[in-house]
Design an enzyme around this catalytic site. Structure first.
Site, PDB file in Angstrom:
ATOM      1  N   PRO A   2      -0.452  -6.866   5.689  1.00  0.00           N
ATOM      2  CA  PRO A   2      -1.766  -6.085   5.651  1.00  0.00           C
ATOM      3  C   PRO A   2      -1.951  -5.142   4.994  1.00  0.00           C
ATOM      4  O   PRO A   2      -1.152  -4.010   5.079  1.00  0.00           O
ATOM      5  CB  PRO A   2      -1.956  -5.808   7.172  1.00  0.00           C
ATOM      6  CG  PRO A   2      -0.552  -6.214   7.892  1.00  0.00           C
ATOM      7  CD  PRO A   2       0.171  -7.020   6.736  1.00  0.00           C
ATOM      8  N   GLU A   3      -3.122  -4.997   4.294  1.00  0.00           N
ATOM      9  CA  GLU A   3      -3.262  -3.597   3.615  1.00  0.00           C
ATOM     10  C   GLU A   3      -4.327  -2.864   4.116  1.00  0.00           C
ATOM     11  O   GLU A   3      -4.786  -3.114   5.183  1.00  0.00           O
ATOM     12  CB  GLU A   3      -3.806  -4.159   2.030  1.00  0.00           C
ATOM     13  CG  GLU A   3      -2.601  -4.795   1.372  1.00  0.00           C
ATOM     14  CD  GLU A   3      -2.903  -4.410  -0.446  1.00  0.00           C
ATOM     15  OE1 GLU A   3      -3.696  -3.450  -0.571  1.00  0.00           O
ATOM     16  OE2 GLU A   3      -2.216  -5.157  -0.928  1.00  0.00           O
ATOM     17  N   HIS A 100       7.195 -13.852  20.147  1.00  0.00           N
ATOM     18  CA  HIS A 100       7.231 -12.714  19.500  1.00  0.00           C
ATOM     19  C   HIS A 100       6.265 -11.572  19.752  1.00  0.00           C
ATOM     20  O   HIS A 100       5.688 -10.635  19.075  1.00  0.00           O
ATOM     21  CB  HIS A 100       6.606 -13.010  17.985  1.00  0.00           C
ATOM     22  CG  HIS A 100       7.800 -14.063  17.473  1.00  0.00           C
ATOM     23  ND1 HIS A 100       9.121 -13.553  17.150  1.00  0.00           N
ATOM     24  CD2 HIS A 100       7.949 -15.275  16.940  1.00  0.00           C
ATOM     25  CE1 HIS A 100       9.859 -14.539  16.705  1.00  0.00           C
ATOM     26  NE2 HIS A 100       9.080 -15.561  16.817  1.00  0.00           N
ATOM     27  N   ARG A 119       8.256 -11.012  12.065  1.00  0.00           N
ATOM     28  CA  ARG A 119       9.494 -10.673  11.169  1.00  0.00           C
ATOM     29  C   ARG A 119      10.127  -9.258  11.490  1.00  0.00           C
ATOM     30  O   ARG A 119      10.849  -8.736  11.043  1.00  0.00           O
ATOM     31  CB  ARG A 119       8.599 -10.512   9.752  1.00  0.00           C
ATOM     32  CG  ARG A 119       8.385 -11.905   9.271  1.00  0.00           C
ATOM     33  CD  ARG A 119       7.971 -11.980   7.738  1.00  0.00           C
ATOM     34  NE  ARG A 119       9.225 -11.415   6.677  1.00  0.00           N
ATOM     35  CZ  ARG A 119       8.802 -11.461   5.610  1.00  0.00           C
ATOM     36  NH1 ARG A 119       7.687 -11.653   5.044  1.00  0.00           N
ATOM     37  NH2 ARG A 119       9.796 -10.920   4.845  1.00  0.00           N
ATOM     38  N   ARG A 162       1.402  12.560 -16.593  1.00  0.00           N
ATOM     39  CA  ARG A 162       2.389  11.256 -15.822  1.00  0.00           C
ATOM     40  C   ARG A 162       2.589  10.192 -16.633  1.00  0.00           C
ATOM     41  O   ARG A 162       1.934   9.624 -17.180  1.00  0.00           O
ATOM     42  CB  ARG A 162       1.877  10.651 -14.519  1.00  0.00           C
ATOM     43  CG  ARG A 162       1.362  11.891 -13.523  1.00  0.00           C
ATOM     44  CD  ARG A 162       2.856  12.423 -12.710  1.00  0.00           C
ATOM     45  NE  ARG A 162       3.675  11.310 -12.232  1.00  0.00           N
ATOM     46  CZ  ARG A 162       3.636  10.987 -10.847  1.00  0.00           C
ATOM     47  NH1 ARG A 162       2.623  11.178 -10.182  1.00  0.00           N
ATOM     48  NH2 ARG A 162       4.547   9.977 -10.579  1.00  0.00           N
TER      49      ARG A 162
END
Ligand SMILES: [Zn+2]
Length: 283
Positions: A2-3, A100, A119, A162
């Site tokens: 998930p972002e 889970h 996980r 950078r």
């Protein structure tokens, strides 16, 4: 994984059942996930009212009236499930927890919020609300991409000089919080910037142009998550994972969708992560 838009979708899904509601009972079914849970987590949650459900980067922050904030990170595979007999729109059976289901929170409204994580890379912690900015997972984060501190001058200043690739710079959580691999690929595609280009060598006007694109890409994904939320809530109460169509991510070998471009999407690996881009129009 998930972002930020997915986490924001989960937060919005949890809002009506958690914010302003009291935790009638919390059940913690293992010692921890990625890290150990804080001591007596179930007791510290039980009886507390969630005064505000916020988000910082990919962390959901539930402020409690006990003076603590519950921090929730979905990790790689974490899911939040809403169920409960008193909420007619949820079909999920609020029976015995599944394998889970690691943390089960029963709200006084009758809704059950379950943190499921196959996980186990997720995390949950409790921390004093007034000190949450100093939590180890939050302290080094840069500004929120949708917040006021993230703007053109800021990004130009942070990328100045950078030599790192622009893809890596945008993934650097100290520069921008919560921007992940998928959305960085989408942003660079729309900005027509080659992902391997050195961050400090990109003209300031092009760097400035990244800011509105980041806003748009995230806002569209959050909007898309909002529509999936309505679907999910009619299905089984699961929040957070939605099918979203990407312009470049996952499209290796396919035609570029940029108007007038006849390129094909390529994939390279940068910092161990796949980057998808169009060699024709991203320079
Ligand atoms: Zn192209």
């Amino acid at each position: 994984m998930p972002e930020l838009p997915e986490v924001e979708t989960v937060r919005r899904g949890l809002l009506p059942v958690m914010e302003g509601h009291r935790i009638a009972r919390a059940e913690v079914r293992r010692d921890g996930l990625r890290w150990p849970f804080p001591p007596h987590m179930a007791e510290r949650l039980t009886g507390a009212t969630v005064t505000r459900l916020g988000r910082r980067s990919k962390y959901i922050l539930a402020d409690l009236d006990t003076g603590e904030t519950a921090l929730i990170h979905l990790g790689m595979s974490g899911r939040m499930l809403i169920s409960g007999t008193q909420l007619g729109k949820f079909h999920h059976d609020p029976a015995a927890p599944a394998k889970h289901d690691h943390v089960v929170i029963d709200m006084d409204s009758g809704a059950r919020v379950t943190f499921n994580d196959v996980r186990r890379f997720g995390a949950m912690d409790l921390w004093p609300t007034q000190d949450i900015a100093n939590h180890k997972l939050i302290a080094s984060l840069g500004p929120e991409p949708l917040g006021n501190e993230f703007h053109e001058d800021y990004l130009i200043e942070r990328l100045k000089g950078r030599s790192v690739a622009i893809k890596s710079a945008l993934l650097d959580q100290r520069i921008i919080a919560g921007l992940g691999n998928i959305y960085v690929c989408e942003v660079l595609f729309r900005a027509q910037i080659h992902p391997a280009r050195k961050a400090g060598r990109i003209a300031a006007t092009r760097v400035a142009g990244l800011v509105p694109i980041i806003h748009t890409v995230l806002a569209e994904a959050i909007e898309s998550g909002g529509s999936s939320l309505r679907d999910y809530r009619q299905a089984d109460g699961e929040l957070g994972y939605f099918q979203h169509s990407f312009r470049v991510y996952g499209r290796e070998g396919k035609s570029c969708v940029a108007p007038g471009c006849h390129g094909r999407i390529a994939r390279i690996v940068q910092g161990g992560r796949s980057t998808f881009y169009c060699p024709q129009c991203q320079r």
